[in-house]
Design an enzyme around this catalytic site. Structure first.
Site, PDB file in Angstrom:
ATOM      1  N   THR A 130      -6.844 -15.137  44.800  1.00  0.00           N
ATOM      2  CA  THR A 130      -8.175 -15.403  44.233  1.00  0.00           C
ATOM      3  C   THR A 130      -8.267 -16.849  43.734  1.00  0.00           C
ATOM      4  O   THR A 130      -9.346 -17.438  43.763  1.00  0.00           O
ATOM      5  CB  THR A 130      -8.525 -14.443  43.068  1.00  0.00           C
ATOM      6  OG1 THR A 130      -7.507 -14.505  42.082  1.00  0.00           O
ATOM      7  CG2 THR A 130      -8.664 -13.017  43.549  1.00  0.00           C
ATOM      8  N   HIS A 177       1.958  -5.787  53.017  1.00  0.00           N
ATOM      9  CA  HIS A 177       0.719  -5.279  53.611  1.00  0.00           C
ATOM     10  C   HIS A 177       0.419  -5.949  54.947  1.00  0.00           C
ATOM     11  O   HIS A 177      -0.714  -5.909  55.424  1.00  0.00           O
ATOM     12  CB  HIS A 177      -0.458  -5.476  52.648  1.00  0.00           C
ATOM     13  CG  HIS A 177      -0.355  -4.631  51.403  1.00  0.00           C
ATOM     14  ND1 HIS A 177      -1.271  -4.670  50.385  1.00  0.00           N
ATOM     15  CD2 HIS A 177       0.571  -3.714  51.031  1.00  0.00           C
ATOM     16  CE1 HIS A 177      -0.913  -3.819  49.421  1.00  0.00           C
ATOM     17  NE2 HIS A 177       0.208  -3.243  49.794  1.00  0.00           N
TER      18      HIS A 177
END
Ligand SMILES: [Zn+2]
Length: 248
Positions: free
Chosen positions: A31, A122
């Site tokens: 982010t 992931h």
């Protein structure tokens, strides 16, 4: 001397004296490069339903839905640049102090910053593969196909389904990556936990494993976590800010 300065000094000494550092990075690191966390409010992720792996396999319409979202997501991922937290970790690896990064992020920014030893729990959104014959493409090539209107791309070789090399909801975590990550956490002398609220498995297992292995822990996250009591030093701060100071 205020508490923050004391914490910085303590964390700097730990970093300086450690030689087998492992870093775990969560969404908070991405982010700070302008990429939105899929859990956060607003934007792309609220306009699309999450298509599970089973749904992706099940129908053309589900795949079109999946790829419509990706087509909007990919340009931002390709444009994102590593931030000072990424660069600080690359510096630690170049100095031979960082053993590896365990990451939940799929944006490839650790590699862009120069890190070579990255365990991607992931997977990655930087490539896509045929689910049948495993042929692999750069996500740039797939994006071109999406933009040309092919919203359910199939393999040129075997006509299998193409999917990004990410771990989708409903898809199991990569076994080998998980094992490597646990081994790294168990054998490090210092674990950085960066940009994760540690609310979900397996992220929240790594501080426990490292702690049990005798490692010191430095937490850097914008909010407190349920595991802050295990940390030698914890910062509720920007990852870029703290990592830059610790690796100056
Ligand atoms: Zn194929």
């Amino acid at each position: 001397m205020n508490t923050y300065t004391q914490q910085v000094n303590q964390a700097r000494i730990l970093t300086k004296n450690s030689s087998r550092i492992v870093a775990f990075s969560g969404a908070g690191v991405s982010t700070e490069s302008g990429l939105s966390d899929f859990r956060s409010k607003g934007g792309l992720w609220e306009r699309y339903r999450i298509v599970t792996f089973q749904e992706f396999l099940a129908s053309h319409d589900n795949r079109v839905e999946y790829w419509s979202m990706r087509r909007e997501l990919i340009p931002g991922l390709l444009a994102a640049k590593p931030n000072p937290a990424h660069h600080a970790l690359a510096k630690l690896e170049a100095e031979g102090k960082l053993q590896c990064i365990i990451t939940q992020n799929i944006d490839g920014l650790h590699q862009s910053a120069g890190n070579k030893k990255v365990i991607e729990l992931h997977g990655t959104n930087m490539t896509a593969s045929c689910l049948t014959c495993k042929q692999q493409w750069s996500i740039i090539d797939i994006q071109e196909r999406l933009e040309s209107g092919d919203l359910d791309p199939h393999c040129d070789e075997c006509n299998g389904l193409i999917k990004p090399d990410t771990v989708s909801f409903g898809q199991s975590m990569p076994v080998e990556a998980m094992e490597l990550a646990y081994q790294a956490a168990a054998s490090c002398d210092l674990l950085f936990m960066i940009g994760s609220s540690l609310e979900v498995q397996p992220a929240n297992q790594f501080p426990l494993v490292a702690h049990q292995g005798g490692a010191s822990l430095i937490f850097i996250n914008r909010t407190v976590t349920p595991y802050d009591h295990l940390a030698t030093v914890s910062f509720t701060e920007s990852a870029s800010k703290v990592m830059s100071i610790l690796t100056e």
